[in-house]
Design an enzyme around this catalytic site. Sequence first.
Site, PDB file in Angstrom:
ATOM      1  N   GLU A  78       0.806  -1.061  -0.102  1.00  0.00           N
ATOM      2  CA  GLU A  78      -0.133   0.000   0.045  1.00  0.00           C
ATOM      3  C   GLU A  78       0.992   1.177  -0.210  1.00  0.00           C
ATOM      4  O   GLU A  78       1.840   1.246   0.641  1.00  0.00           O
ATOM      5  CB  GLU A  78      -0.923  -0.273   1.364  1.00  0.00           C
ATOM      6  CG  GLU A  78      -1.798   1.246   1.407  1.00  0.00           C
ATOM      7  CD  GLU A  78      -1.775   1.354   3.110  1.00  0.00           C
ATOM      8  OE1 GLU A  78      -1.447   0.581   3.787  1.00  0.00           O
ATOM      9  OE2 GLU A  78      -2.091   2.432   3.520  1.00  0.00           O
ATOM     10  N   ASP A  80      -2.460  -0.312  11.005  1.00  0.00           N
ATOM     11  CA  ASP A  80      -3.294   0.813  11.482  1.00  0.00           C
ATOM     12  C   ASP A  80      -4.779   0.528  10.875  1.00  0.00           C
ATOM     13  O   ASP A  80      -4.883  -0.396  10.169  1.00  0.00           O
ATOM     14  CB  ASP A  80      -2.737   2.202  11.225  1.00  0.00           C
ATOM     15  CG  ASP A  80      -2.566   2.383   9.901  1.00  0.00           C
ATOM     16  OD1 ASP A  80      -2.987   1.768   8.830  1.00  0.00           O
ATOM     17  OD2 ASP A  80      -1.874   3.580   9.422  1.00  0.00           O
ATOM     18  N   ASP A 132       0.062  -1.124   6.391  1.00  0.00           N
ATOM     19  CA  ASP A 132       0.471  -0.725   7.847  1.00  0.00           C
ATOM     20  C   ASP A 132      -0.331  -1.198   8.860  1.00  0.00           C
ATOM     21  O   ASP A 132      -1.569  -1.891   8.559  1.00  0.00           O
ATOM     22  CB  ASP A 132       0.292   0.757   7.656  1.00  0.00           C
ATOM     23  CG  ASP A 132       1.326   1.379   7.043  1.00  0.00           C
ATOM     24  OD1 ASP A 132       2.417   1.005   7.306  1.00  0.00           O
ATOM     25  OD2 ASP A 132       1.010   2.559   6.396  1.00  0.00           O
ATOM     26  N   ASP A 157      -6.302   2.309   8.555  1.00  0.00           N
ATOM     27  CA  ASP A 157      -6.161   2.415   7.009  1.00  0.00           C
ATOM     28  C   ASP A 157      -5.686   0.930   6.483  1.00  0.00           C
ATOM     29  O   ASP A 157      -6.162   0.441   5.563  1.00  0.00           O
ATOM     30  CB  ASP A 157      -5.173   3.308   6.465  1.00  0.00           C
ATOM     31  CG  ASP A 157      -5.889   4.848   6.825  1.00  0.00           C
ATOM     32  OD1 ASP A 157      -7.364   4.674   7.018  1.00  0.00           O
ATOM     33  OD2 ASP A 157      -5.407   5.745   6.621  1.00  0.00           O
TER      34      ASP A 157
END
Length: 641
Positions: free
Chosen positions: A429, A504, A502, A506
């Site tokens: 990403e 997180d 990641d 997102d």
Amino acid sequence: MSDETKVTQEYGGEQIQVLEGLEAVRKRPGMYIGSTSASGLHHLVYEIVDNSIDEALAGYCKHITVTINPGNSVTVTDDGRGIPVDIQPQTGKPALEVVFTVLHAGGKFGGGGYKVSGGLHGVGASVVNALSEWLTARVYKNGNIYEMKFARGQITQEMKIVGKTDKTGTEVTFQPDPEMFDEVIYSYETLHERMREEAFLNAGLSITITDAREEEVQTETMCYEGGIREFVEFTNKKKTVIHTDIIYMSGSKDDASAEIAIQYNDNYNETIQSFANDVRTPEGGMHETGFKTALTRVLNAYGAKVGIIKGDDKVSGEDCREGISAVISVKLTDAQFEGQTKAKLGNAYIRTLVEQIMGEQLASYFEEHPATAKVILEKAMMANRAREAARRTRDNARRKTGLESGGMPDKLQDCNEKDPALCELYIVEGDSAAGSAIQGRDSRFQAILAMWGKMLNVEKARADKIYGNDKLSPLIIALGGGIGEDFNLEKLRYHKIIIMSDADVDGAHIRTLLLTFFFRYMRPLIENGFVYSAVPPLYKLKRGKTERVAYSDEERDLVSAELRGETGAKVEISRFKGLGEMDAVELWDTTMDPEKRTLRRITLEDARKADEIFTVLMGEQVEPRKEWIERNAKYAINIDI
Ligand code: TSJ
């Protein structure tokens, strides 16, 4: 001329006609029963049974038996009123005789005849008689048993009373003429299947099929109170249904009636079985056309009404029929069978009737069963997206063919190795993380696909937008195995597909989206354990020149203590904000080096959960989505760790 003479003369004329008629059948049997192969042979049974079914449709018969006797003669019985035996004024002969000696006489005599007549071909009992080495008919009626015998269509025993009875009904036994057929051995399987179909199509009618040729007699009685509902259930027996209820609709107008039963299963093909007067119409016709039109219309209207289908969107007819099992059965007095094989119903008013019934009843069924409506609509929407995605992939593949790097997307940095078993694809990403990954990788076997240079706003993007824009086609092309029902594992270009995103919210969104996509359109990837999640570190720890990373809070504390040793020196701890923050060497060392990295294999259960989460995230209402994100933020972060 005396009355007696007159009768005799007429009798003579009739007799000549009859002989000519039945002789024509024996000259060209194929013209009357389609063929002289096994299909024609079995057709004889259906012609006879059709008469009993007519009696059942008229409401006078409850039970039919079909028995294959030793020597391959067949006996059909019913408990109806019995074929009329009285003398017909027009012919001066018993009705029973006329039925077996005059072409096209079936059902067109006696009191009122039948409103709806079964036999497709309507050639009736006389054709069977003409093609039988011998035939015996017994009628149980008026307290008597009447019997009449024939050989190759000719009377060998005039009708006579052979006994007394308190029952009513008809019994016919015939021996197919070996001179007329290529083979004269009946298939129990074939007859069994057809009789089961008849039992499904005539709710409450009981049919017993027996094979008495062998010492070990086989027999089965079939009776379905649920009629075509049970037919659909039977069709879906070995499949996974997506709703347990069976949608049933019926109605009639004038002398025509129609009934429809529907249940969806989780695969992609459509099984629509249509019948007119209990005769299969494999090429469809007006009843099927009406069914398809109405199904598409009602699903779109309902979907738009409840907001599952938005704006100008539409699901196509094909979308609406993915995974459907349906039976359409219509009955009418003037059935017109069209086409080369007479396998298509031509009566246009039946289309209107079926459309009307479904327009009203399917719409109200959906109103009353919203859960069923929802799974069906969602399946149609998914079919729609898959079809769109497949089309785009094809277009894309066509567009790209002949360009450099073998038609691969520009977002892909491929590896040198070609053996899929050795190749890994990292789905990364963001551009900066992809940059580090490209630099840090071992390009011999590691390929990098950069996705979503700018974070796609999953929260705002509608499901179809995600599939609709070009975001996923580079992935589909890079993987090389196609999509949906065309997906082919053997064409897959990598056997390790590693999602590197990641740790997180997102990143969790991206993983959810990718897993949902794989789950829905490339499920074998997950079933075969080809999909992984990379596990990047969460913390960086630094003491002087010594640097370490930690993948969890516990590990952070351990490593920190280790670095500090007994000295109590200061250890700098920082949190990795994202993959993009790591340089190429760090990324290789911590996340990509096969010697040191951790990969988490995605299970089918993970993917199924992702699919569920995705549905919430993509859902119509904003509140539940927000709630879910808040509630699961922590879980989402940890989903892969
Ligand atoms: F094909 C056949 F003709 F050989 C045959 C007919 C074979 C078998 C097994 C059954 C039948 C059959 C015919 N079963 N039930 C009837 N019913 C009549 O023919 C019938 C009876 C009464 C009346 C009436 O108006 O009273 C009318 C009909 C057509």
